[in-house]
Design a protein around this motif. Structure first.
Motif, PDB file in Angstrom:
ATOM      1  N   ILE A   6      -5.538   7.670  -2.632  1.00 38.27           N
ATOM      2  CA  ILE A   6      -4.371   6.849  -2.961  1.00 38.27           C
ATOM      3  C   ILE A   6      -3.199   7.727  -3.385  1.00 38.27           C
ATOM      4  O   ILE A   6      -2.103   7.595  -2.857  1.00 38.27           O
ATOM      5  CB  ILE A   6      -4.733   5.818  -4.052  1.00 38.27           C
ATOM      6  CG1 ILE A   6      -5.812   4.885  -3.483  1.00 38.27           C
ATOM      7  CG2 ILE A   6      -3.505   5.019  -4.463  1.00 38.27           C
ATOM      8  CD1 ILE A   6      -6.555   4.074  -4.498  1.00 38.27           C
ATOM      9  N   ILE A  63      -1.229   1.873   6.099  1.00 42.45           N
ATOM     10  CA  ILE A  63      -1.163   3.128   6.853  1.00 42.45           C
ATOM     11  C   ILE A  63      -1.291   4.278   5.848  1.00 42.45           C
ATOM     12  O   ILE A  63      -0.558   4.308   4.852  1.00 42.45           O
ATOM     13  CB  ILE A  63       0.192   3.252   7.598  1.00 42.45           C
ATOM     14  CG1 ILE A  63       0.437   2.020   8.476  1.00 42.45           C
ATOM     15  CG2 ILE A  63       0.222   4.536   8.426  1.00 42.45           C
ATOM     16  CD1 ILE A  63       1.850   1.953   9.064  1.00 42.45           C
ATOM     17  N   GLY A  80      -0.658   7.811   4.109  1.00 44.76           N
ATOM     18  CA  GLY A  80       0.547   8.662   4.124  1.00 44.76           C
ATOM     19  C   GLY A  80       1.817   7.850   4.310  1.00 44.76           C
ATOM     20  O   GLY A  80       2.824   8.359   4.800  1.00 44.76           O
ATOM     21  N   TRP A  81       1.750   6.597   3.858  1.00 44.89           N
ATOM     22  CA  TRP A  81       2.870   5.689   4.137  1.00 44.89           C
ATOM     23  C   TRP A  81       3.311   4.932   2.908  1.00 44.89           C
ATOM     24  O   TRP A  81       2.489   4.573   2.075  1.00 44.89           O
ATOM     25  CB  TRP A  81       2.414   4.663   5.192  1.00 44.89           C
ATOM     26  CG  TRP A  81       3.388   4.511   6.315  1.00 44.89           C
ATOM     27  CD1 TRP A  81       4.227   3.457   6.539  1.00 44.89           C
ATOM     28  CD2 TRP A  81       3.634   5.446   7.381  1.00 44.89           C
ATOM     29  NE1 TRP A  81       4.976   3.691   7.670  1.00 44.89           N
ATOM     30  CE2 TRP A  81       4.629   4.895   8.199  1.00 44.89           C
ATOM     31  CE3 TRP A  81       3.120   6.699   7.706  1.00 44.89           C
ATOM     32  CZ2 TRP A  81       5.122   5.546   9.333  1.00 44.89           C
ATOM     33  CZ3 TRP A  81       3.590   7.356   8.824  1.00 44.89           C
ATOM     34  CH2 TRP A  81       4.575   6.775   9.622  1.00 44.89           C
ATOM     35  N   HIS A  82       4.568   4.734   2.752  1.00 44.50           N
ATOM     36  CA  HIS A  82       5.186   3.944   1.675  1.00 44.50           C
ATOM     37  C   HIS A  82       5.106   4.722   0.361  1.00 44.50           C
ATOM     38  O   HIS A  82       4.168   5.460   0.122  1.00 44.50           O
ATOM     39  CB  HIS A  82       4.505   2.575   1.523  1.00 44.50           C
ATOM     40  CG  HIS A  82       5.101   1.716   0.438  1.00 44.50           C
ATOM     41  ND1 HIS A  82       6.360   1.178   0.543  1.00 44.50           N
ATOM     42  CD2 HIS A  82       4.617   1.334  -0.773  1.00 44.50           C
ATOM     43  CE1 HIS A  82       6.620   0.480  -0.568  1.00 44.50           C
ATOM     44  NE2 HIS A  82       5.590   0.571  -1.375  1.00 44.50           N
ATOM     45  N   TRP A 104       5.566  -5.700  10.233  1.00 48.66           N
ATOM     46  CA  TRP A 104       5.788  -5.952   8.799  1.00 48.66           C
ATOM     47  C   TRP A 104       7.049  -6.799   8.567  1.00 48.66           C
ATOM     48  O   TRP A 104       7.328  -7.196   7.453  1.00 48.66           O
ATOM     49  CB  TRP A 104       5.892  -4.640   8.017  1.00 48.66           C
ATOM     50  CG  TRP A 104       4.570  -4.080   7.564  1.00 48.66           C
ATOM     51  CD1 TRP A 104       4.029  -4.180   6.309  1.00 48.66           C
ATOM     52  CD2 TRP A 104       3.629  -3.322   8.342  1.00 48.66           C
ATOM     53  NE1 TRP A 104       2.810  -3.529   6.276  1.00 48.66           N
ATOM     54  CE2 TRP A 104       2.532  -2.995   7.499  1.00 48.66           C
ATOM     55  CE3 TRP A 104       3.596  -2.900   9.668  1.00 48.66           C
ATOM     56  CZ2 TRP A 104       1.429  -2.266   7.941  1.00 48.66           C
ATOM     57  CZ3 TRP A 104       2.483  -2.170  10.106  1.00 48.66           C
ATOM     58  CH2 TRP A 104       1.426  -1.871   9.261  1.00 48.66           C
ATOM     59  N   ARG A 110       9.890  -5.643   8.609  1.00 53.36           N
ATOM     60  CA  ARG A 110      10.859  -4.668   8.111  1.00 53.36           C
ATOM     61  C   ARG A 110      10.234  -3.295   8.333  1.00 53.36           C
ATOM     62  O   ARG A 110       9.020  -3.210   8.549  1.00 53.36           O
ATOM     63  CB  ARG A 110      11.115  -4.854   6.608  1.00 53.36           C
ATOM     64  CG  ARG A 110       9.857  -4.605   5.790  1.00 53.36           C
ATOM     65  CD  ARG A 110      10.037  -4.797   4.297  1.00 53.36           C
ATOM     66  NE  ARG A 110       8.903  -4.266   3.560  1.00 53.36           N
ATOM     67  CZ  ARG A 110       7.729  -4.863   3.434  1.00 53.36           C
ATOM     68  NH1 ARG A 110       7.510  -6.021   4.016  1.00 53.36           N
ATOM     69  NH2 ARG A 110       6.757  -4.307   2.728  1.00 53.36           N
ATOM     70  N   ASN A 154       5.584   8.457   3.761  1.00 51.03           N
ATOM     71  CA  ASN A 154       5.907   9.162   2.518  1.00 51.03           C
ATOM     72  C   ASN A 154       5.734  10.667   2.731  1.00 51.03           C
ATOM     73  O   ASN A 154       5.439  11.117   3.848  1.00 51.03           O
ATOM     74  CB  ASN A 154       5.064   8.620   1.351  1.00 51.03           C
ATOM     75  CG  ASN A 154       3.567   8.756   1.600  1.00 51.03           C
ATOM     76  OD1 ASN A 154       3.117   9.760   2.138  1.00 51.03           O
ATOM     77  ND2 ASN A 154       2.805   7.741   1.211  1.00 51.03           N
TER      78      ASN A 154
HETATM   79  C1  LIG Z   1       0.555   3.929  -2.769  1.00 52.64           C
HETATM   80  C2  LIG Z   1       0.207   2.469  -2.502  1.00 52.64           C
HETATM   81  C3  LIG Z   1      -1.159   2.127  -3.111  1.00 52.64           C
HETATM   82  C4  LIG Z   1       1.256   1.577  -3.120  1.00 52.64           C
HETATM   83  O1  LIG Z   1       0.971   0.285  -2.704  1.00 52.64           O
HETATM   84  P1  LIG Z   1       1.655  -0.999  -3.374  1.00 52.64           P
HETATM   85  O2  LIG Z   1       1.667  -0.821  -4.838  1.00 52.64           O
HETATM   86  O3  LIG Z   1       1.007  -2.220  -2.820  1.00 52.64           O
HETATM   87  O4  LIG Z   1       3.084  -0.906  -2.856  1.00 52.64           O
HETATM   88  P2  LIG Z   1       4.211  -1.951  -3.043  1.00 52.64           P
HETATM   89  O5  LIG Z   1       3.748  -3.080  -3.924  1.00 52.64           O
HETATM   90  O6  LIG Z   1       5.421  -1.204  -3.433  1.00 52.64           O
HETATM   91  O7  LIG Z   1       4.351  -2.440  -1.529  1.00 52.64           O
HETATM   92  C5  LIG Z   1       4.132  -3.684  -1.153  1.00 52.64           C
HETATM   93  C6  LIG Z   1       4.467  -3.886   0.298  1.00 52.64           C
HETATM   94  O8  LIG Z   1       4.527  -2.675   1.072  1.00 52.64           O
HETATM   95  C7  LIG Z   1       3.471  -2.658   2.021  1.00 52.64           C
HETATM   96  N1  LIG Z   1       2.844  -1.369   2.011  1.00 52.64           N
HETATM   97  C8  LIG Z   1       2.592  -0.604   0.940  1.00 52.64           C
HETATM   98  N2  LIG Z   1       1.977   0.515   1.337  1.00 52.64           N
HETATM   99  C9  LIG Z   1       1.847   0.442   2.660  1.00 52.64           C
HETATM  100  C10 LIG Z   1       1.294   1.297   3.615  1.00 52.64           C
HETATM  101  N3  LIG Z   1       0.753   2.462   3.267  1.00 52.64           N
HETATM  102  N4  LIG Z   1       1.301   0.945   4.889  1.00 52.64           N
HETATM  103  C11 LIG Z   1       1.853  -0.214   5.244  1.00 52.64           C
HETATM  104  N5  LIG Z   1       2.406  -1.079   4.385  1.00 52.64           N
HETATM  105  C12 LIG Z   1       2.393  -0.745   3.105  1.00 52.64           C
HETATM  106  C13 LIG Z   1       2.482  -3.695   1.500  1.00 52.64           C
HETATM  107  O9  LIG Z   1       1.695  -4.192   2.557  1.00 52.64           O
HETATM  108  C14 LIG Z   1       3.403  -4.726   0.954  1.00 52.64           C
HETATM  109  O10 LIG Z   1       4.025  -5.436   1.979  1.00 52.64           O
HETATM  110  P3  LIG Z   1       3.710  -6.993   2.213  1.00 52.64           P
HETATM  111  O11 LIG Z   1       4.036  -7.649   0.897  1.00 52.64           O
HETATM  112  O12 LIG Z   1       4.605  -7.373   3.329  1.00 52.64           O
HETATM  113  O13 LIG Z   1       2.261  -7.056   2.543  1.00 52.64           O
HETATM  114  C15 LIG Z   1       0.192   2.200  -0.983  1.00 52.64           C
HETATM  115  O14 LIG Z   1       1.469   2.423  -0.476  1.00 52.64           O
HETATM  116  C16 LIG Z   1      -0.811   3.011  -0.228  1.00 52.64           C
HETATM  117  O15 LIG Z   1      -2.021   2.775  -0.315  1.00 52.64           O
HETATM  118  N6  LIG Z   1      -0.313   3.959   0.599  1.00 52.64           N
HETATM  119  C17 LIG Z   1      -1.178   4.775   1.406  1.00 52.64           C
HETATM  120  C18 LIG Z   1      -1.717   5.887   0.593  1.00 52.64           C
HETATM  121  C19 LIG Z   1      -0.671   6.948   0.399  1.00 52.64           C
HETATM  122  O16 LIG Z   1       0.057   7.301   1.291  1.00 52.64           O
HETATM  123  N7  LIG Z   1      -0.628   7.436  -0.818  1.00 52.64           N
HETATM  124  C20 LIG Z   1       0.363   8.402  -1.182  1.00 52.64           C
HETATM  125  C21 LIG Z   1       1.389   7.716  -2.011  1.00 52.64           C
HETATM  126  S1  LIG Z   1       2.533   8.886  -2.620  1.00 52.64           S
END
Ligand SMILES: CC(C)(COP(=O)(O)OP(=O)(O)OC[C@H]1O[C@@H](n2cnc3c(N)ncnc32)[C@H](O)[C@@H]1OP(=O)(O)O)[C@@H](O)C(=O)NCCC(=O)NCCS
Length: 309
Positions: free
Chosen positions: A104, A159, A161-163, A204, A206, A211
């Motif tokens: 995560i 996904i 490595g995303w968001h 999505w 949008r 990241n």
């Molecule tokens: C880090 C993480 C747990 C945060 O998730 P989160 O707290 O749910 O994020 P948010 O609440 O800000 O985001 C909510 C929205 O973004 C979407 N979203 C968040 N992370 C996403 C991802 N990795 N891929 C696609 N969509 C994503 C969610 O589906 C949600 O959209 P929706 O309401 O339309 O379903 C999540 O982004 C994740 O698991 N990312 C992948 C792991 C990763 O890259 N980690 C490194 C982070 S620096």
């Protein structure tokens, strides 16, 4: 018995290094010849991959190490500070910070594996990058994934490595992609993550953005690194930060931190990390002679912040 000559336990055969009383040899080079003559980025490539890198690869490795070296209060630095506040010395705190890195926080291993799998699938199917990106985005977003998709990519609903939960659109990614292109190291894996950003919009509603771990992992894979190395690379860079936070914790804070009189806060709250709570040097620029790689692609939030709000 295999019939092969058994070696003693702990008698390793290694292609990495050997040493005698008078000499230490790394991948064939005397360590004293390397010392003072190669950069840490070049050494990392030599030790891990067996050869000194091309100049552009070394520059990219160095840039990635710099980019990932510090990120204020994140799970790794906060974990390390908590361990330091209890243990009181560096090693358990450093280890604690590193141990918080995984699926995560950072997630570069899963991300790298996904890009590798996607490009392999693309080649097998004869798809374009866009078609492959569309397939992955659609599959991850759909609640009922078909068996073929699950066999290749598993059941993930996000996904890797995303968001970014704090930046939303991680401002470090475009800088990395820009340098990967400029240094000539960007291959199909970097092109794929760019295509995947575009593909998210359809599923999505949008754009959801890569990241820093998505950008670093795709660049490292294009430079020949494997998923284990991608995640470990991030841990090495972030250790720089973890050490600084541990040392500062010990010097400036009292052990235990909280008591019944203390107000509890959410330590990752971005609102608590703004300049008001920072007392290091004020914002400044590198001296002109240091500024050799100008920023030509503006980080996301400088261009259209309104989209995030
Ligand atoms: C880090 C993480 C747990 C945060 O998730 P989160 O707290 O749910 O994020 P948010 O609440 O800000 O985001 C909510 C929205 O973004 C979407 N979203 C968040 N992370 C996403 C991802 N990795 N891929 C696609 N969509 C994503 C969610 O589906 C949600 O959209 P929706 O309401 O339309 O379903 C999540 O982004 C994740 O698991 N990312 C992948 C792991 C990763 O890259 N980690 C490194 C982070 S620096």
């Amino acid at each position: 018995m295999t019939g092969k000559k058994e070696r003693e336990p702990f008698h390793w055969r290694s292609a990495i290094s050997h040493k005698t009383r008078d000499k230490i040899v790394v991948r064939g080079y005397d360590v004293n010849e390397l010392t003072g003559n190669v950069s840490f980025a070049e050494m990392l490539h030599l030790v891990w991959k067996g050869e000194l890198p091309e100049k552009n690869v070394a520059k990219m490795i160095d840039a990635l190490l710099v980019c990932f070296a510090e990120h204020a209060m994140s799970p790794s630095t906060v974990s390390a500070r908590m361990v330091m506040s209890g243990a009181g010395y560096i090693m358990p705190a450093l280890a604690g910070g590193i141990l918080s890195i995984g699926y995560i926080h950072v997630d570069a291993h899963e991300a790298a594996q996904t890009w590798i799998t996607a490009i392999k699938l693309m080649e097998e199917k004869g798809w374009t990058l866009d078609q492959t990106a569309d397939y992955l985005a659609k599959g991850i977003r759909s609640e009922e994934k078909d068996d073929a998709f699950i066999r290749v990519f598993g059941k993930r609903t996000v996904i890797p490595g995303w968001h970014h939960p704090q930046h939303i659109r991680d401002l470090r990614s475009p800088r990395i992609i820009e340098l990967a292109e400029r240094f000539g190291v960007a291959g199909n894996h970097v092109k794929f993550v760019v295509a995947l950003e575009n593909a998210t919009e359809k599923y999505w509603g949008r754009k959801v953005y890569m990241n820093v771990a998505g950008a670093i992992s795709s660049t490292l894979v294009d430079m020949g690194f494997n998923p284990d190395e991608c995640l470990a690379f991030c841990a090495i860079a972030r250790s720089v930060s973890i050490v600084a936070h541990c040392v500062e914790e010990k010097a400036r804070e009292k052990g235990w931190r909280a008591s019944t009189k203390s107000k509890i806060i959410q330590p990752l709250d971005l609102a608590l990390q703004k300049p008001d709570y920072y007392d290091g040097p004020p914002d400044r620029h590198l001296p002109k002679e240091k500024f050799v790689e100008p920023l030509t692609r503006a980080p996301y939030h400088y261009t259209d912040q309104s989209e995030d709000e």
